[in-house]
Design an enzyme around this catalytic site. Structure first.
Site: not given
Ligand code: THU
Length: 133
Positions: A91, A60, A47, A58, A94, A49
């Site tokens: 999530c 993934e 991830n 994210c 994703c 940010e």
């Protein structure tokens, strides 16, 4: 459900290693992912940010976008590692991105950052009735 195989545990290990590169100064919640392309190549991601929180990416999607940008379009498995007590389930965003490039029967391995337990599921199970055109 079958026992997790050696290569599946290896993929989870790669996701855990990728989590070490997570850029997560806001959530302090590192996540790593490792996606196995159908040609056998593995791409990892973490991830990333942003101070404008909504721009965060994210693990993934980082892994999938790396792979797609290197010419891969089909994947047979993805491992995700995050969390300490309970694992990081992907999530909704994703899951939809995975559905773009993975078959419903694609194996999804979900694990915490440490420990032996690995949840083995499929994209079909994670995203029934995903969006299609
Ligand atoms: N995150 C992931 O990278 N993957 C998941 O499956 C769940 C959430 C990230 C996004 C954010 O950087 C942090 O975890 C906390 O939400």
């Amino acid at each position: 459900m079958e026992r997790t195989s050696e290569w599946e545990r290896e993929l989870v290990g790669m996701a855990r290693t990728a989590a070490k590169e997570a850029y997560c100064p806001y959530s302090h919640y590192p996540v790593g992912a490792a996606v196995l392309a159908e040609d056998g190549t593995v791409f990892t991601g973490c991830n990333v940010e942003n101070v404008s929180y909504g721009l965060s990416n994210c693990a993934e999607r980082t892994a999938i976008f790396k792979a797609v940008s290197e010419g891969r379009r089909a994947f047979s498995a993805i491992a995700i590692a995050g969390g300490t007590k309970s694992p990081a389930f992907p999530c909704g965003a994703c899951r939809q991105v995975l559905a773009e490039f993975c078959r419903p029967e694609t194996v999804v391995l979900i694990a915490t950052l440490r420990g032996r337990k690995i949840i083995r599921t499929t994209l079909r199970e994670l995203l029934p009735f995903g969006f299609t055109l």
